[in-house]
Motif scaffolding. Sequence first.
Motif, PDB file in Angstrom:
ATOM      1  N   ILE A   6       0.859  -1.184   0.000  1.00 51.03           N
ATOM      2  CA  ILE A   6       0.000   0.000   0.000  1.00 51.03           C
ATOM      3  C   ILE A   6       0.898   1.237   0.000  1.00 51.03           C
ATOM      4  O   ILE A   6       1.775   1.374   0.860  1.00 51.03           O
ATOM      5  CB  ILE A   6      -0.942   0.005   1.225  1.00 51.03           C
ATOM      6  N   ILE A   7       0.661   2.107  -0.973  1.00 46.88           N
ATOM      7  CA  ILE A   7       1.485   3.326  -1.054  1.00 46.88           C
ATOM      8  C   ILE A   7       0.751   4.450  -0.342  1.00 46.88           C
ATOM      9  O   ILE A   7      -0.295   4.925  -0.802  1.00 46.88           O
ATOM     10  CB  ILE A   7       1.745   3.749  -2.522  1.00 46.88           C
ATOM     11  N   GLY A   8       1.299   4.900   0.785  1.00 46.64           N
ATOM     12  CA  GLY A   8       0.712   6.026   1.510  1.00 46.64           C
ATOM     13  C   GLY A   8       0.115   5.634   2.842  1.00 46.64           C
ATOM     14  O   GLY A   8      -0.840   4.855   2.894  1.00 46.64           O
ATOM     15  N   GLY A   9       0.679   6.172   3.897  1.00 47.67           N
ATOM     16  CA  GLY A   9       0.184   5.894   5.250  1.00 47.67           C
ATOM     17  C   GLY A   9      -0.679   7.028   5.751  1.00 47.67           C
ATOM     18  O   GLY A   9      -0.498   7.547   6.851  1.00 47.67           O
ATOM     19  N   GLY A  10      -1.648   7.446   4.903  1.00 45.23           N
ATOM     20  CA  GLY A  10      -2.638   8.441   5.316  1.00 45.23           C
ATOM     21  C   GLY A  10      -3.919   7.727   5.698  1.00 45.23           C
ATOM     22  O   GLY A  10      -3.914   6.517   6.005  1.00 45.23           O
ATOM     23  N   ALA A  11      -5.019   8.461   5.657  1.00 48.27           N
ATOM     24  CA  ALA A  11      -6.300   7.904   6.087  1.00 48.27           C
ATOM     25  C   ALA A  11      -6.681   6.669   5.260  1.00 48.27           C
ATOM     26  O   ALA A  11      -6.978   5.596   5.812  1.00 48.27           O
ATOM     27  CB  ALA A  11      -7.382   8.985   5.962  1.00 48.27           C
ATOM     28  N   ALA A  12      -6.668   6.813   3.941  1.00 49.42           N
ATOM     29  CA  ALA A  12      -7.103   5.717   3.072  1.00 49.42           C
ATOM     30  C   ALA A  12      -6.159   4.527   3.166  1.00 49.42           C
ATOM     31  O   ALA A  12      -6.600   3.370   3.249  1.00 49.42           O
ATOM     32  CB  ALA A  12      -7.202   6.207   1.625  1.00 49.42           C
ATOM     33  N   GLY A  13      -4.859   4.798   3.161  1.00 47.98           N
ATOM     34  CA  GLY A  13      -3.860   3.725   3.191  1.00 47.98           C
ATOM     35  C   GLY A  13      -3.950   2.907   4.474  1.00 47.98           C
ATOM     36  O   GLY A  13      -3.903   1.665   4.449  1.00 47.98           O
ATOM     37  N   MET A  14      -4.093   3.603   5.609  1.00 53.67           N
ATOM     38  CA  MET A  14      -4.145   2.877   6.886  1.00 53.67           C
ATOM     39  C   MET A  14      -5.403   2.014   6.975  1.00 53.67           C
ATOM     40  O   MET A  14      -5.348   0.870   7.408  1.00 53.67           O
ATOM     41  CB  MET A  14      -4.069   3.871   8.055  1.00 53.67           C
ATOM     42  N   MET A  15      -6.532   2.563   6.536  1.00 54.63           N
ATOM     43  CA  MET A  15      -7.774   1.782   6.606  1.00 54.63           C
ATOM     44  C   MET A  15      -7.719   0.598   5.652  1.00 54.63           C
ATOM     45  O   MET A  15      -8.184  -0.505   5.968  1.00 54.63           O
ATOM     46  CB  MET A  15      -8.975   2.687   6.275  1.00 54.63           C
ATOM     47  N   CYS A  16      -7.101   0.821   4.492  1.00 56.33           N
ATOM     48  CA  CYS A  16      -6.953  -0.257   3.516  1.00 56.33           C
ATOM     49  C   CYS A  16      -6.088  -1.380   4.096  1.00 56.33           C
ATOM     50  O   CYS A  16      -6.409  -2.564   3.949  1.00 56.33           O
ATOM     51  CB  CYS A  16      -6.317   0.323   2.244  1.00 56.33           C
TER      52      CYS A  16
END
Length: 411
Positions: A6-16
């Motif tokens: 998963i590219i990106g440890g923001g809101a979407a990335g963490m939930m994914c």
Amino acid sequence: MSEIMIIGGGAAGMMCAIAAADAGHQVTLLEKNEKLGKKVFITGKGRCNITNDSDVENLLQHTMRNPRFLYSAFYTFDSSRMMEFLTEEGLKIKTERGNRVFPQSDHSSDVIRTLERAMKKRGVTICLNTTVTDILVTDGQCRGVEVKDASGRKKELVADAVVTATGGVSYASTGSTGDGLRFAGKLGHKVTDVMPSLVPFEIREDFCRQMQGLSLKNVSLKLTKGRKILYEELGEMIFTHFGISGPLVLTASCYYTKPEDDLTVHLDLKPALSEKQLDERILRDFGANKNSYFKNSLNKLLPSKMIPVIVELSGIAPDKPVNEVTKEERRKLVALLKNVEMHISGLRGFSEAIVTRGGVSVKDVDPGTMESKKVRGLYFAGEVLDLDAVTGGYNLQIAWSTGYLAGISIQ
Ligand SMILES: Cc1cc2nc3c(=O)[nH]c(=O)nc-3n(C[C@H](O)[C@H](O)[C@H](O)COP(=O)(O)OP(=O)(O)OC[C@H]3O[C@@H](n4cnc5c(N)ncnc54)[C@H](O)[C@@H]3O)c2cc1C
């Protein structure tokens, strides 16, 4: 079990990451910053308006671009599911005015900590200081990513599926620098033009600067393009050195069309009064100060910073005694107070925009899974997509819902 990057440890990335790990996959989260959720940290003025506690219809209604694309995502994981999830993970939450949900502590860091703990509990590998420089694709199938670590060393990481959750391009200092848009474009996806949204307006008239710092409550703001009303609402706004800002203005910016359009803001300073009532009110004020000058007669009606501006715009001589102000002059004054016009010269930049409008075209993404229609095994989630909403927790809910749906959809 698949190997997922998963590219990106923001809101979407963490939930994914959480959803994919729950689905039994081996998940690695790649974040270029030294910590997770830098943008989430600054949301809601540091309090994080996590979501809006309302039904899917309401979530869809508050989505500005491509709401229909979000049907599956919202119905799969709506705000009540998000609230349930956070509560189960030990975060206490509360709901405020307008169904806005916040952590009870008022600290966004608690939301990030909860998500981080949930990922670690599920065995997600978190790689910080790791920038994805490319997405690797062979014969239309995604096969991993190329990354650069903090020391600048590059390497390839093999995966069965890759999720691009790199965010938009606003507040680039938080890490959202548009990398995902470039990757998507290079891989043949249409990327719609990006522009700032939920952003202040720059105004041509100089009087805004004169009233800099003045905030108004209970005013009505209308945005028009020619005769067409694009937006109208009651609320709060503030004058700045460049124009106007505040909640009403940020929401109005979602309706901004394009620079070539001559867009006008109309401010009704006394929305609770009809023209007749306002005229009577002015007459009463004039009557109470029969011998005073016009410039000194508006103290009860307007904030002091605004009086010189209104006096000038009214065209009535400032030193005219109020008992000499004519009926026609009063009529014009009333019309002005009910409609202060301001012409928009532009939007403030991405560095001040809460959200990015535009992004990876939803036409190139399957709304039921978030998988690319161009590259198998490549998924998108969050603000990198051409999706945006008004304020109230809706933008984060888009990130949670699309991240979750991508996470459970990966085979
Ligand atoms: C000031 C401000 C206040 C806001 N307040 C609210 C609010 O209260 N409620 C609300 O609903 N919304 C709010 N928003 C909007 C909300 O924060 C975003 O819509 C949301 O964070 C988008 O989530 P995302 O995961 O798509 O992107 P982001 O949260 O931006 O995360 C993307 C992540 O990807 C990483 N990344 C990017 N490129 C790479 C790469 N090449 N390699 C590795 N990592 C990469 C970034 O470093 C970043 O951590 C606010 C936004 C701002 C700017």
